[in-house]
Design a protein around this motif. Structure first.
Motif, short mmCIF file in Angstrom:
data_model
loop_
_atom_site.label_atom_id
_atom_site.label_comp_id
_atom_site.label_asym_id
_atom_site.label_seq_id
_atom_site.Cartn_x
_atom_site.Cartn_y
_atom_site.Cartn_z
N GLY A 44 -17.63 30.33 -4.92
CA GLY A 44 -18.66 31.05 -5.67
C GLY A 44 -18.38 32.54 -5.72
N VAL A 45 -17.94 33.11 -4.60
CA VAL A 45 -17.60 34.54 -4.57
C VAL A 45 -16.39 34.81 -5.45
CG1 VAL A 45 -16.80 36.42 -3.08
CG2 VAL A 45 -18.59 34.88 -2.29
N PHE A 46 -15.41 33.92 -5.42
CA PHE A 46 -14.23 34.08 -6.26
C PHE A 46 -14.62 34.10 -7.75
CE2 PHE A 46 -10.86 32.25 -8.87
CZ PHE A 46 -9.78 33.04 -8.52
N VAL A 47 -15.52 33.18 -8.14
CA VAL A 47 -15.98 33.16 -9.54
C VAL A 47 -16.69 34.47 -9.87
CG1 VAL A 47 -17.57 32.04 -11.14
CG2 VAL A 47 -16.15 30.64 -9.63
N PHE A 48 -17.52 34.95 -8.96
CA PHE A 48 -18.25 36.21 -9.17
C PHE A 48 -17.26 37.35 -9.39
CE2 PHE A 48 -20.30 40.09 -7.90
CZ PHE A 48 -21.61 39.96 -8.31
N ILE A 49 -16.26 37.44 -8.53
CA ILE A 49 -15.29 38.53 -8.61
C ILE A 49 -14.44 38.41 -9.88
CG2 ILE A 49 -13.17 39.42 -7.54
CD1 ILE A 49 -14.51 38.96 -4.84
N PHE A 50 -14.00 37.20 -10.18
CA PHE A 50 -13.17 37.01 -11.37
C PHE A 50 -13.94 37.36 -12.64
CE2 PHE A 50 -11.32 34.56 -14.85
CZ PHE A 50 -9.98 34.88 -14.71
N MET A 51 -15.20 36.95 -12.71
CA MET A 51 -15.99 37.28 -13.90
C MET A 51 -16.23 38.78 -14.00
SD MET A 51 -16.34 34.60 -15.59
CE MET A 51 -17.31 35.47 -16.82
N SER A 52 -16.45 39.44 -12.85
CA SER A 52 -16.62 40.89 -12.88
C SER A 52 -15.37 41.57 -13.40
CB SER A 52 -16.95 41.41 -11.47
OG SER A 52 -18.16 40.89 -11.00
N ALA A 53 -14.20 41.12 -12.90
CA ALA A 53 -12.94 41.73 -13.34
C ALA A 53 -12.64 41.41 -14.79
CB ALA A 53 -11.80 41.23 -12.44
N LEU A 54 -12.98 40.20 -15.23
CA LEU A 54 -12.69 39.81 -16.62
C LEU A 54 -13.60 40.55 -17.60
CD1 LEU A 54 -11.18 38.04 -18.63
CD2 LEU A 54 -12.88 36.24 -18.22
N ILE A 55 -14.91 40.56 -17.32
CA ILE A 55 -15.85 41.23 -18.22
C ILE A 55 -15.57 42.74 -18.24
CG2 ILE A 55 -18.26 41.76 -18.66
CD1 ILE A 55 -17.51 38.89 -19.28
N GLY A 103 -11.09 38.11 -0.58
CA GLY A 103 -9.64 38.22 -0.36
C GLY A 103 -8.84 37.41 -1.35
N LEU A 104 -9.28 36.17 -1.61
CA LEU A 104 -8.58 35.33 -2.58
C LEU A 104 -8.68 35.94 -3.99
CD1 LEU A 104 -9.65 31.75 -1.41
CD2 LEU A 104 -7.40 32.82 -1.17
N GLY A 105 -9.86 36.49 -4.30
CA GLY A 105 -10.03 37.09 -5.62
C GLY A 105 -9.12 38.28 -5.82
N TYR A 106 -9.05 39.15 -4.83
CA TYR A 106 -8.19 40.32 -4.95
C TYR A 106 -6.72 39.91 -5.05
CZ TYR A 106 -6.01 44.79 -3.87
OH TYR A 106 -5.24 45.93 -3.92
N ALA A 107 -6.31 38.93 -4.23
CA ALA A 107 -4.91 38.49 -4.24
C ALA A 107 -4.54 37.86 -5.58
CB ALA A 107 -4.66 37.50 -3.11
N SER A 108 -5.47 37.13 -6.19
CA SER A 108 -5.16 36.47 -7.47
C SER A 108 -5.20 37.44 -8.65
CB SER A 108 -6.15 35.33 -7.72
OG SER A 108 -7.47 35.82 -7.81
N LEU A 109 -5.99 38.52 -8.54
CA LEU A 109 -6.10 39.48 -9.64
C LEU A 109 -5.02 40.56 -9.58
CD1 LEU A 109 -9.97 40.05 -9.69
CD2 LEU A 109 -8.63 38.64 -11.25
N GLY A 148 -13.43 44.34 -9.68
CA GLY A 148 -13.79 43.06 -9.08
C GLY A 148 -15.12 43.06 -8.34
N ALA A 149 -15.70 44.21 -8.07
CA ALA A 149 -17.00 44.32 -7.36
C ALA A 149 -16.96 43.54 -6.05
CB ALA A 149 -18.13 43.83 -8.25
N TYR A 150 -15.94 43.79 -5.23
CA TYR A 150 -15.73 43.02 -4.01
C TYR A 150 -16.85 43.26 -2.99
CZ TYR A 150 -11.18 43.10 -6.27
OH TYR A 150 -10.18 42.99 -7.20
N GLY A 151 -17.16 44.52 -2.74
CA GLY A 151 -18.22 44.82 -1.79
C GLY A 151 -19.56 44.26 -2.23
N LEU A 152 -19.87 44.37 -3.51
CA LEU A 152 -21.12 43.84 -4.03
C LEU A 152 -21.16 42.33 -3.88
CD1 LEU A 152 -23.77 44.31 -5.57
CD2 LEU A 152 -22.49 44.06 -7.70
N ALA A 153 -20.04 41.67 -4.15
CA ALA A 153 -19.99 40.21 -4.03
C ALA A 153 -20.25 39.77 -2.60
CB ALA A 153 -18.64 39.69 -4.51
N ILE A 154 -19.63 40.44 -1.62
CA ILE A 154 -19.83 40.07 -0.21
C ILE A 154 -21.27 40.34 0.20
CG2 ILE A 154 -19.15 40.62 2.14
CD1 ILE A 154 -16.36 41.31 1.05
#
Length: 410
Positions: A38-49, A348-354, A375-381
């Motif tokens: 769920g966090v990965f989806v959140f981060i990926f959508m933040s980075a994509l949008i 971590g997975l989101g950052y590594a994949s992006l 990616g809004a990593y801090g906000l996602a966590i």
């Protein structure tokens, strides 16, 4: 004494929470994995949008001015006596050009403003480009010879030739050059709407990918433009590039207030783009909200199941003197740990994949405009941890209501 007791209670509660989580490692691992997804989806959508917004704005605004300064329009003054109504039709004279006659006075002030990257003095007008019997309408822009690429990156968009300008050279858009059948080094005649004509040599041909510019643009030196448009002094406008294009409305307002000139931000001519970006951001926020809701439901259901399975253990704790608040603390702590661990793994997975994706400014045509910086990593966590704590409140309250007498013998 009270502080030591409180600290010991917290440590004991943390120990029990860890014990509950590690008692069924498979279930806990799957739960943390679900939160991480769920966090990965959140981060990926933040980075994509966010990346798509940067990509669209860069492609749309990258080759235009962020703020344009022009002479303020003058409204006609009625000469009729006060109280007498008059119907007036204003027709702007086509042979008169709005001019900035005091550019040298205010340009140092604008250049010194924080956030201003570069300014470009320009003389603009219409005319015709003639090659033999072929004539094409053109939009002529006179620029300072050392700032040809100050606004639009003409040098990067060159197909042939160079951006070197003199009083006898011109730079053309690629479609315009194709329509006329000309190339670098050839001579063409440039005629302004003032009837002035000059022979110029094509020094470069560019292609920005914007048909309106590639099909009609002719760039000459400021001195050549003065001759063509009979403008011995003054300029038509000043175009400004900012370090942050999002500050354009505020900067335009400040320039207008300090100079008394008309300052127009790029946002005024791109309302549809801004509406599209806002709609895109709203849809992205909706998707991210659903991802968080999924996390909350997953954590709540898992902890409710854990509460039901551990009713005898909870009853023993209650019989040994554990308060309801302590039981609630244990289960809320479980939810917090699941949220934090899942959030950290997903981030971590989101950052590594992006990370392998280039930033939108450097993305190739047709590439995925994902921006690892957004990616809004801090906000996602943080949101995941808060959501997991909220999800654990209902199971914690249910655990605290367990009656020791009725469950110890089960």
């Amino acid at each position: 004494m009270a502080r030591a007791w409180w600290r010991n209670s917290m440590l004991y509660g943390l120990k029990i929470a860890f014990r509950y989580l590690t008692a069924n490692k498979t279930q806990t691992g799957l739960l943390i994995a679900g939160v991480a997804v769920g966090v990965f989806v959140f981060i990926f959508m933040s980075a994509l949008i966010g990346g798509l917004a940067v990509f669209l704005v860069q492609r749309t605004v990258g080759d235009i001015a962020h703020v344009t300064i022009e002479a303020p329009s003058r409204d006609p003054v009625s000469l009729m006596p006060e109280g007498v109504e008059a119907l007036v039709v204003e027709q702007r004279a086509t042979n008169q050009r709005q001019q900035l006659r005091t550019a040298d006075a205010f340009l140092p002030l604008i250049d010194a403003m924080p956030g201003v990257a570069v300014t470009s003095q320009q003389i603009v007008g219409n005319g015709f480009l003639v090659r033999g019997v072929v004539t094409a309408p053109v939009s002529v822009t006179g620029v300072e010879t050392d700032k040809v690429s100050a606004i639009a990156n003409i040098e990067k968009a060159l197909k042939s030739g160079s951006t070197d300008l003199s009083n006898s050279t011109v730079i053309l858009g690629s479609k315009l050059a194709d329509d006329l059948g000309v190339g670098v080094g050839q001579v063409v005649r440039l005629q302004s709407d003032q009837g002035v004509e000059r022979a110029v040599v094509i020094s470069g041909i560019f292609e920005l990918g914007v048909e309106a510019l590639d099909a009609r643009s002719a760039i000459v030196s400021l001195a050549t433009a003065r001759t063509l448009f009979n403008l011995p002094q003054g300029i038509s406008r000043v175009e400004i590039k900012l370090a942050d294009l999002n500050q354009a409305p505020a900067m335009a307002e400040r320039i207008a207030a300090e100079t008394g000139l008309k300052a127009t931000p790029w946002t005024e001519g791109n309302a549809q783009l801004l509406d599209g970006l806002r709609a895109q951001a709203s849809s992205g926020n909706l998707i991210k909200a659903f991802a968080l809701i999924t996390i909350i439901i997953g954590v709540a259901s898992a902890l409710l199941l854990s509460t039901y399975r551990r009713r005898p253990e909870i009853g023993i704790m209650r019989a040994m003197g554990a308060s309801r608040g302590f039981v609630i603390f244990v289960f809320v702590l479980q939810g917090a740990l699941i949220g934090v661990f899942g959030g950290l793994i997903g981030a971590g997975l989101g950052y590594a994949s992006l990370l392998p994706f280039p930033v939108p400014e450097l993305a190739p045509p047709g590439g995925l405009p994902v921006d690892v910086r957004q990616g809004a990593y801090g906000l996602a966590i943080a949101l995941t941890a808060i959501g997991a704590v909220l999800a654990s409140i209902l199971p914690a309250r249910a655990a605290a209501r367990v009656d020791p007498v009725s469950v110890i013998g089960q």
